[in-house]
Design a protein around this motif. Structure first.
Motif, mmCIF file in Angstrom:
data_model
loop_
_atom_site.group_PDB
_atom_site.id
_atom_site.type_symbol
_atom_site.label_atom_id
_atom_site.label_comp_id
_atom_site.label_asym_id
_atom_site.label_seq_id
_atom_site.Cartn_x
_atom_site.Cartn_y
_atom_site.Cartn_z
ATOM 1 N N HIS A 94 4.526 -3.930 14.487
ATOM 2 C CA HIS A 94 4.494 -2.467 14.652
ATOM 3 C C HIS A 94 4.398 -2.012 16.102
ATOM 4 O O HIS A 94 4.629 -0.841 16.378
ATOM 5 N N ARG A 123 14.766 1.589 8.118
ATOM 6 C CA ARG A 123 14.097 2.112 9.302
ATOM 7 C C ARG A 123 13.062 1.115 9.774
ATOM 8 O O ARG A 123 12.700 0.212 9.034
ATOM 9 N N THR A 127 9.202 0.671 11.391
ATOM 10 C CA THR A 127 7.935 1.343 11.688
ATOM 11 C C THR A 127 7.712 1.434 13.194
ATOM 12 O O THR A 127 7.280 2.471 13.716
ATOM 13 N N GLY A 171 4.149 -1.086 3.340
ATOM 14 C CA GLY A 171 3.251 -2.058 3.974
ATOM 15 C C GLY A 171 3.660 -3.505 3.773
ATOM 16 O O GLY A 171 2.797 -4.390 3.726
ATOM 17 N N PRO A 223 -0.229 -0.652 15.882
ATOM 18 C CA PRO A 223 -0.653 -0.287 14.521
ATOM 19 C C PRO A 223 -2.036 0.350 14.502
ATOM 20 O O PRO A 223 -2.863 0.076 15.369
ATOM 21 N N SER A 224 -2.282 1.172 13.478
ATOM 22 C CA SER A 224 -3.625 1.733 13.325
ATOM 23 C C SER A 224 -4.572 0.710 12.703
ATOM 24 O O SER A 224 -5.775 0.774 12.893
ATOM 25 N N ASP A 275 -2.910 -0.467 7.233
ATOM 26 C CA ASP A 275 -2.139 -1.237 6.244
ATOM 27 C C ASP A 275 -2.741 -2.619 5.993
ATOM 28 O O ASP A 275 -2.894 -3.049 4.847
ATOM 29 N N HIS A 330 0.935 8.075 10.560
ATOM 30 C CA HIS A 330 1.168 8.439 11.968
ATOM 31 C C HIS A 330 -0.070 9.073 12.612
ATOM 32 O O HIS A 330 -0.495 8.598 13.670
ATOM 33 N N LYS A 385 0.836 -1.208 0.000
ATOM 34 C CA LYS A 385 0.000 0.000 0.000
ATOM 35 C C LYS A 385 0.869 1.255 0.000
ATOM 36 O O LYS A 385 2.042 1.217 0.370
ATOM 37 N N GLY A 418 8.110 1.352 4.009
ATOM 38 C CA GLY A 418 6.928 2.212 4.029
ATOM 39 C C GLY A 418 5.811 1.785 3.094
ATOM 40 O O GLY A 418 4.784 2.458 3.005
ATOM 41 N N ALA A 473 5.878 5.024 7.339
ATOM 42 C CA ALA A 473 6.405 5.516 8.620
ATOM 43 C C ALA A 473 7.487 6.577 8.468
ATOM 44 O O ALA A 473 7.789 7.286 9.425
#
Ligand SMILES: Nc1ncnc2c1ncn2[C@@H]1O[C@H](COP(=O)(O)OP(=O)(O)O)[C@@H](O)[C@H]1O
Ligand SMILES: C[C@@](O)(CCOP(=O)(O)O)CC(=O)O
Ligand SMILES: [Mg+2]
Length: 398
Positions: free
Chosen positions: A185, A229, A231, A132, A188-189, A192, A20, A13, A130, A323
């Protein structure tokens, strides 16, 4: 216990706006990509459970009788961490992926006889950039293991060679994938795994999903700065900053929310009326505004600034996606942008050492690929170790 073989796939995605902020209950606009993760689950009879994860150089096998002895007393995740000898300090790429697999496998099969099987996962998505990849991995694991356990039925044939599950089965897949994302994560929200499950473009707010059924065809460039990096680390960094400066950071999150809503409004307008340069001007301004807000949140990176500078030199606007802290940026392409400009921008980005490609958006969500369809997962230049899989028989009982 013999399980059903299957080959499933889920898309990556791109978040257009709202990364964020979405973790803190704000709107995000996200879209599936035409780059996917594939998972092949094969029943075996040697009394082992094995994972082949060539993208992250992880190849592991456990003897089921040994594993079975570990599984009765405490909370499953803690037991699995102990079983793997993990602490928070060594939750690296490979350990997180392994823990996610074992968690879903043990949760779905742990109360009965553990099946002997081999799971191989291969992805066209860069790992930890980033787009997903963690969600596509978790969605594939959830779909394949739920299907193998019989918790969801074999999916229905959709097109020539793919089949897709019913709404309620997709909801179950999504909820297990969310648990996988929690391991990878931390907090997570859910945006994703939701895009990975349903595909298309959607508006996500506090777990509520509104698919945007009519969206204009938008072209974007994806640029991977290749700066690694995590997330989990970045989400924790934003939370620390919010806790440290609530009166400063809460308005920033509210502003991102307004950016996402304004973008959604413009996209909707673009499906109802003739698309004008003014629509694109607004989309570009929103990209610039959000990129600055993400820098304020502390998730920028000099390599991402470079992407913005290089593309702006060609009149194109970019922001980080996912992220941040490295990983990928997206660049909006206007319909009138000359292909020579696009090519030279891509070359400039490659000259910086970045990977860059144009992508189409809105690919289908998780589905099962009929094993009767002779499907070859080809080797890529970066994952030479992954064997070609030529799959012979059928995964669907329908
Ligand atoms: N193809 C894959 N095979 C195994 N694990 C994967 C794969 N893709 C992603 N992962 C898991 O997801 C993690 C990356 O997740 P994350 O930091 O959220 O980045 P992303 O932006 O790609 O989702 C990896 O460290 C790994 O544990
Ligand atoms: C930063 C965030 O909004 C998106 C993270 O996406 P990715 O793992 O970087 O692809 C976190 C989340 O929504 O859970
Ligand atoms: Mg992720």
């Amino acid at each position: 216990m013999k399980v059903r073989d299957c080959l499933v796939s889920a898309p990556g995605k791109a978040i257009l706006h709202g990364e964020h902020a979405v973790v803190h209950g704000k709107v995000a606009l996200a879209v599936s990509l035409n780059r996917r993760t594939y998972l092949h689950l094969k029943a075996t009879s040697d009394g082992t459970v094995c994972i082949n994860l060539p993208n992250i150089d992880t190849f592991l096998c456990w003897n089921l009788s040994e594993e079975a002895g570990q599984r009765l007393d405490f909370d499953l995740l803690k037991r699995l961490r102990d079983f793997m000898g993990l602490t928070n300090g060594n939750l690296d790429t490979s350990n997180m992926a392994t823990l996610t697999f074992l968690y879903i496998y043990m949760s779905l099969f742990g109360s009965g006889e553990l099946p002997s099987l081999k799971v191989s996962v291969w992805s066209e998505l860069p790992t930890g950039a980033g787009l997903g990849s963690s969600a596509a991995y978790s969605v594939c694991l959830a779909a394949a293991l739920l299907c193998a356990s019989g918790a969801i039925p074999a999916p229905l044939k959709e097109w020539d060679h793919t089949c897709r599950w019913h709404q309620e089965d997709l909801e179950l897949i999504n909820s297990w994938a969310f648990q996988g994302e929690m391991i990878i994560h931390g907090n997570p929200s859910g945006v994703d795994n939701t895009v990975g499950t349903w595909g298309g473009m959607l508006r996500f707010l506090a777990g509520k999903i509104i698919p945007l059924s009519r969206v204009p065809l938008i072209r974007i460039l994806l640029t991977n700065t290749k700066v690694p990096r995590s997330t989990k680390v970045l989400v924790a960094r934003v939370k620390d900053r919010i806790n440290k400066f609530p009166p400063i950071m809460i308005p920033v999150l509210d502003t991102v929310d307004a950016v996402s809503s304004t973008c959604e409004k413009v996209l909707t307008e673009m499906t109802r009326e003739p698309i004008t340069g003014e629509h694109y001007n607004t989309l570009e301004e929103l990209i610039d505004i959000n990129q600055h807000l993400l820098n304020v949140m502390g998730v920028g990176h000099p390599a991402l600034d470079m992407v913005c500078r290089v593309t702006l030199a060609k009149g194109l606007h970019s922001k980080l996606t996912g992220a941040g802290g490295g990983g990928c940026g997206i660049t909006l392409l206007r319909p009138e942008t000359d292909s020579a400009i696009i090519q030279s921008t891509m070359q400039d980005l490659k000259d910086c050492g970045f990977d860059c490609w144009e992508t189409s958006i809105g690919g289908p969500g998780v589905h099962c690929i009929l094993l009767s369809y002779t499907f070859v997962l080809t080797q890529t230049q970066t994952h030479d170790s992954f064997p070609q899989i030529l799959l012979p028989s059928n995964c669907s009982s329908s």
